[in-house]
Design a protein around this motif. Structure first.
Motif, mmCIF file in Angstrom:
data_model
loop_
_atom_site.group_PDB
_atom_site.id
_atom_site.type_symbol
_atom_site.label_atom_id
_atom_site.label_comp_id
_atom_site.label_asym_id
_atom_site.label_seq_id
_atom_site.Cartn_x
_atom_site.Cartn_y
_atom_site.Cartn_z
ATOM 1 N N ALA A 121 0.800 -0.886 -0.086
ATOM 2 C CA ALA A 121 0.193 -0.098 0.172
ATOM 3 C C ALA A 121 0.608 1.242 -0.776
ATOM 4 O O ALA A 121 0.951 2.477 -0.849
ATOM 5 C CB ALA A 121 -1.189 -0.085 1.031
ATOM 6 N N PRO A 122 1.916 0.936 0.984
ATOM 7 C CA PRO A 122 2.724 2.632 1.177
ATOM 8 C C PRO A 122 3.675 3.267 -0.716
ATOM 9 O O PRO A 122 3.908 3.886 -0.550
ATOM 10 C CB PRO A 122 3.601 2.553 1.971
ATOM 11 C CG PRO A 122 3.573 1.330 2.997
ATOM 12 C CD PRO A 122 2.808 0.829 1.622
ATOM 13 N N CYS A 123 3.764 1.955 -1.578
ATOM 14 C CA CYS A 123 4.241 1.731 -2.980
ATOM 15 C C CYS A 123 3.342 2.231 -3.619
ATOM 16 O O CYS A 123 3.431 2.877 -5.045
ATOM 17 C CB CYS A 123 5.673 0.867 -3.120
ATOM 18 S SG CYS A 123 4.885 -0.560 -3.086
ATOM 19 N N LEU A 124 2.372 1.254 -3.652
ATOM 20 C CA LEU A 124 1.203 1.499 -5.026
ATOM 21 C C LEU A 124 0.136 2.056 -4.659
ATOM 22 O O LEU A 124 -0.683 2.569 -5.352
ATOM 23 C CB LEU A 124 0.346 -0.480 -4.728
ATOM 24 C CG LEU A 124 2.199 -1.128 -5.200
ATOM 25 C CD1 LEU A 124 1.331 -2.747 -6.299
ATOM 26 C CD2 LEU A 124 2.227 -0.635 -7.051
ATOM 27 N N GLY A 125 -0.156 2.642 -3.253
ATOM 28 C CA GLY A 125 -2.032 2.872 -3.005
ATOM 29 C C GLY A 125 -2.733 2.075 -2.304
ATOM 30 O O GLY A 125 -2.571 0.985 -2.691
ATOM 31 N N LEU A 126 -3.711 2.003 -1.490
ATOM 32 C CA LEU A 126 -4.500 1.585 -1.123
ATOM 33 C C LEU A 126 -5.403 0.110 -1.987
ATOM 34 O O LEU A 126 -5.232 -0.867 -1.829
ATOM 35 C CB LEU A 126 -4.788 1.447 0.093
ATOM 36 C CG LEU A 126 -5.999 1.224 1.230
ATOM 37 C CD1 LEU A 126 -5.167 -0.521 1.692
ATOM 38 C CD2 LEU A 126 -7.153 1.665 1.505
ATOM 39 N N ARG A 127 -5.505 1.193 -2.965
ATOM 40 C CA ARG A 127 -6.570 0.722 -3.421
ATOM 41 C C ARG A 127 -6.371 -0.229 -4.286
ATOM 42 O O ARG A 127 -6.428 -1.732 -5.013
ATOM 43 C CB ARG A 127 -6.929 1.291 -5.098
ATOM 44 C CG ARG A 127 -8.276 0.314 -6.236
ATOM 45 C CD ARG A 127 -8.869 1.819 -6.504
ATOM 46 N NE ARG A 127 -9.813 2.366 -6.236
ATOM 47 C CZ ARG A 127 -10.780 3.505 -6.546
ATOM 48 N NH1 ARG A 127 -9.807 4.128 -7.435
ATOM 49 N NH2 ARG A 127 -11.583 4.419 -5.844
ATOM 50 N N ALA A 128 -5.045 -0.475 -4.843
ATOM 51 C CA ALA A 128 -3.577 -1.423 -5.986
ATOM 52 C C ALA A 128 -3.680 -2.094 -4.985
ATOM 53 O O ALA A 128 -3.565 -3.834 -5.179
ATOM 54 C CB ALA A 128 -2.532 -0.383 -6.319
#
Length: 166
Positions: A121-128
């Motif tokens: 989540a920190p690098c891709l975002g929560l949705r991804a």
């Protein structure tokens, strides 16, 4: 032609996934109760808000342990979670016997492994990261589509399977 008794039939994937949706409701209730108890015990300091939201380091592992315990205890006490009961399915050992504590623990740990993808989540975002978890679980359940005993990856790893009852 005699048809085998339901207890001898492997559980189809659609039934196990439907039971899992039912269990999701129980898990949400468990998480809410544990959250409330933690908030009451800490005077509302589990989640600190301000410039940055911070969650106590022990809170998420505690939630994971409690949810895991729900599944393990359910499988050890009759082989069924709340969601499995209306769909008349039960977790059994590969030989048809009761699930042992070691098998139940292995099953829940392997089933939960895709949750580690939330670390993206920190690098891709929560949705991804959430989509990655769903894709991981799709891969976990994919073997049930081709396995003659309809076992998912966590069943294969734990030496368990789901059977219809009664």
């Amino acid at each position: 032609m005699n048809r085998p008794h339901d207890a001898s039939l492997p559980c189809p994937l659609w039934r196990r996934l439907t039971a899992l949706v039912y269990d999701l409701l129980a898990v949400v209730a468990i998480v809410m109760v544990v959250g409330l108890l933690c908030q009451l015990a800490t005077g509302g300091q589990v989640v600190a808000t301000g410039a940055h939201t911070a969650i106590a380091w022990w809170y998420q592992p505690l939630q994971g342990l409690v949810v895991g315990a729900y599944f393990v205890v359910s499988w050890l006490r009759g082989g069924q979670t709340l969601g499995m009961r209306p769909w008349r399915i039960r977790v059994v050992a590969a030989d048809g016997g009761k699930v042992t504590p070691g098998r139940a623990l292995r099953r829940v740990v392997v089933a939960a492994l895709p949750l580690l993808l939330l670390g993206l989540a920190p690098c891709l975002g929560l949705r991804a990261a959430l989509w990655a978890v769903l894709a991981g679980w799709a891969l976990w359940f994919a073997p049930a589509l081709v396995d003659p005993r309809r076992r998912a990856l966590h069943d294969i790893a734990a030496g368990t399977e789901l059977r219809g009852i009664g």
